[in-house]
Scaffold this motif. Sequence first.
Motif, PDB file in Angstrom:
ATOM      1  N   ASP A 105       0.905  -1.312   0.162  1.00  0.00           N
ATOM      2  CA  ASP A 105      -0.585   0.140  -0.049  1.00  0.00           C
ATOM      3  C   ASP A 105       0.445   0.862   0.135  1.00  0.00           C
ATOM      4  OD1 ASP A 105      -2.631  -1.408  -0.093  1.00  0.00           O
ATOM      5  OD2 ASP A 105      -2.349  -1.665   2.150  1.00  0.00           O
ATOM      6  N   THR A 106       2.109   1.476   0.340  1.00  0.00           N
ATOM      7  CA  THR A 106       2.818   2.590   0.614  1.00  0.00           C
ATOM      8  C   THR A 106       3.486   2.948  -0.050  1.00  0.00           C
ATOM      9  OG1 THR A 106       3.451   2.422   3.224  1.00  0.00           O
ATOM     10  CG2 THR A 106       4.469   3.556   1.917  1.00  0.00           C
ATOM     11  N   TYR A 107       3.775   1.573  -1.014  1.00  0.00           N
ATOM     12  CA  TYR A 107       4.102   2.031  -2.759  1.00  0.00           C
ATOM     13  C   TYR A 107       3.697   2.296  -3.042  1.00  0.00           C
ATOM     14  CZ  TYR A 107       8.683  -0.649  -0.827  1.00  0.00           C
ATOM     15  OH  TYR A 107       9.532  -0.666  -0.626  1.00  0.00           O
ATOM     16  N   THR A 108       2.012   2.248  -3.355  1.00  0.00           N
ATOM     17  CA  THR A 108       1.580   2.284  -4.066  1.00  0.00           C
ATOM     18  C   THR A 108       0.636   3.932  -4.051  1.00  0.00           C
ATOM     19  OG1 THR A 108       0.622  -0.425  -4.426  1.00  0.00           O
ATOM     20  CG2 THR A 108      -0.392   1.871  -5.404  1.00  0.00           C
ATOM     21  N   GLU A 109       0.418   3.978  -3.049  1.00  0.00           N
ATOM     22  CA  GLU A 109       0.160   5.924  -2.508  1.00  0.00           C
ATOM     23  C   GLU A 109       0.763   6.478  -2.548  1.00  0.00           C
ATOM     24  OE1 GLU A 109      -3.429   5.935  -2.548  1.00  0.00           O
ATOM     25  OE2 GLU A 109      -3.707   4.055  -2.823  1.00  0.00           O
ATOM     26  N   SER A 110       2.505   6.078  -2.457  1.00  0.00           N
ATOM     27  CA  SER A 110       3.163   7.564  -2.173  1.00  0.00           C
ATOM     28  C   SER A 110       3.404   7.629  -3.807  1.00  0.00           C
ATOM     29  CB  SER A 110       4.612   6.878  -1.685  1.00  0.00           C
ATOM     30  OG  SER A 110       4.906   5.898  -0.599  1.00  0.00           O
ATOM     31  N   PRO A 111       4.132   9.186  -3.486  1.00  0.00           N
ATOM     32  CA  PRO A 111       4.486   9.615  -5.237  1.00  0.00           C
ATOM     33  C   PRO A 111       5.661   8.291  -5.576  1.00  0.00           C
ATOM     34  CG  PRO A 111       5.468  11.163  -3.879  1.00  0.00           C
ATOM     35  CD  PRO A 111       4.504  10.204  -3.088  1.00  0.00           C
ATOM     36  N   THR A 112       5.877   8.718  -7.190  1.00  0.00           N
ATOM     37  CA  THR A 112       6.982   7.712  -7.421  1.00  0.00           C
ATOM     38  C   THR A 112       8.307   7.926  -7.004  1.00  0.00           C
ATOM     39  OG1 THR A 112       5.974   7.594  -9.622  1.00  0.00           O
ATOM     40  CG2 THR A 112       8.116   6.564  -9.677  1.00  0.00           C
ATOM     41  N   PRO A 113       8.785   8.991  -7.011  1.00  0.00           N
ATOM     42  CA  PRO A 113      10.367   9.338  -6.637  1.00  0.00           C
ATOM     43  C   PRO A 113      10.231   9.028  -4.953  1.00  0.00           C
ATOM     44  CG  PRO A 113       8.853  11.614  -7.351  1.00  0.00           C
ATOM     45  CD  PRO A 113       7.817  10.885  -7.776  1.00  0.00           C
ATOM     46  N   ALA A 114       9.313   8.702  -4.219  1.00  0.00           N
ATOM     47  CA  ALA A 114       8.778   8.059  -2.871  1.00  0.00           C
ATOM     48  C   ALA A 114       9.018   7.007  -3.110  1.00  0.00           C
ATOM     49  CB  ALA A 114       7.812   8.604  -1.920  1.00  0.00           C
ATOM     50  N   THR A 115       8.570   6.455  -3.637  1.00  0.00           N
ATOM     51  CA  THR A 115       8.121   4.686  -4.215  1.00  0.00           C
ATOM     52  C   THR A 115       9.794   4.222  -4.188  1.00  0.00           C
ATOM     53  OG1 THR A 115       5.963   4.574  -4.899  1.00  0.00           O
ATOM     54  CG2 THR A 115       7.276   2.871  -5.173  1.00  0.00           C
ATOM     55  N   MET A 116      10.728   5.256  -5.798  1.00  0.00           N
ATOM     56  CA  MET A 116      11.827   5.073  -5.733  1.00  0.00           C
ATOM     57  C   MET A 116      12.999   4.661  -4.412  1.00  0.00           C
ATOM     58  SD  MET A 116      12.696   7.076  -9.660  1.00  0.00           S
ATOM     59  CE  MET A 116      11.045   6.456 -10.561  1.00  0.00           C
TER      60      MET A 116
END
Length: 481
Positions: A228-239
């Motif tokens: 859920d965190t990876y999906t909901e975060s903006p892409t730079p944060a997921t990276m």
Amino acid sequence: MLTLILILLPLAAGIITLLSGAQLAKKIALVSGLAILATAVYAWLQFDPAAGTQFSYQYNWLSNGSILFSGGMDGISLVLVLLTTFLTPLIILSAFKHDYKNSPTFYALILFMESALVGVFTATDAFLFYLFFEAALIPVYFLAAVWGGEHRLKVTLKFFIYTIFGSLFMLVALVYLYFQTPGAHSSQISALYALELSAQAQGLIFWAFFIAFAIKMPLFPFHTWQPDTYTESPTPATMLLSGIMLKMGVYGLIRLLLPIVPDGLAQWGMVAMILSVIGIIYGSIIAIQQSDMKRLIAYSSFAHVGLMAAGVFSVSTNGLQGALIQMLAHGINVVGLFFIIDIIYQRTKTRYLDQLGGISQVSPQLSILFMILLLGSVALPLTNGFVGEFLLLSSVFHYDNWLGAVAGLTIILGSVYMLRLFQKSMFGPISKWVEGFQDLTLSEKAVLLPLVVMVFWIGIYPNTFLKITEPAVHQLLTLVK
């Protein structure tokens, strides 16, 4: 002193970025990121793998000098500093195509996180390690909570509670270890290596460390915050989360858990190994079932980190070397894959595989780079993923034949979910969502091409990095065995 510079440069750059205007912020952040990378490369060129910890700094901090603000780099630290400083400017550049509200704060948080991550990988004092370990959580929390998706607040709160809860176990263990050191006490990591603790105490400390690091990576069954965190975060944060931050957990296993509690590892290492292998299979099976591309990569990352942890718990040269080279490979591949998914989403406004198709017909450049990164992720020979995965599976097999055979299923399962991802999105008739799809822009190529170069560099010349880490790995293993 170079180590301290690598911590302070992104901190100073983040402050300047925070105080700058919206148009200037991204340029300052990118130039700063490249300058920090150049500094790390200079440190690499000056580094002697056989000389142990180098570029050290040390200042009195607390308790009349028994707790020090100190750090330095051995081979293990250096490769992770190189990964951090290489990926950060690419992550900053990847954000340029988005118009983020309050962009100075957004880019400043990325630089603040880079500072904390370098601090984690270079700290030689256990409490300083803990400080940076927690400090890295704060920027990514705000990146996800402010610029994330519709359910960002609920998801990021769960992430924050999980990680803080796990870190408390580590803090209790570190305080206990500090008071076990003789004389005026010391929290230097080297002093903790020299402690002779009872088997019972080592067993308890093993679990305190294991829970803290297993949540951060995450490992099964401490992984429920991750998708859920990876999906909901903006892409730079997921990276940042997937490409660099999860490596803090693997690094913590190597730097603290293995050498401090070898008897605890002897008692509970098999349990940790089994949990790691379960995570490999569980994550892979769930990834196969995903239709959201971002969640699919999130579960694939969960499976990959399980294999890294299994290699660490094998307590072998192949296992540790494999984990370190796989951290590099995984960071490069997963950042590239998340960026490609973001490109597809920005052009089509969907991430669902059943709504996509035919992208290769309208975007051949994207298709080629996507395939290269995907093949690295599935460990095709001559790509970066092959080297680490071969060493890791070899180490697990030598630890236990049956666990090695089960872990080896990751080769098949990983190919299934990654090739399914590529087939559903790139091939077939052109979907209505893909109509008008444009090929890569210059800035998008500038992000993806360095990653692709590294896929082949690590795959063809792995000794570039394995020789850096080998002496430090051998030295660490002498403390465990």
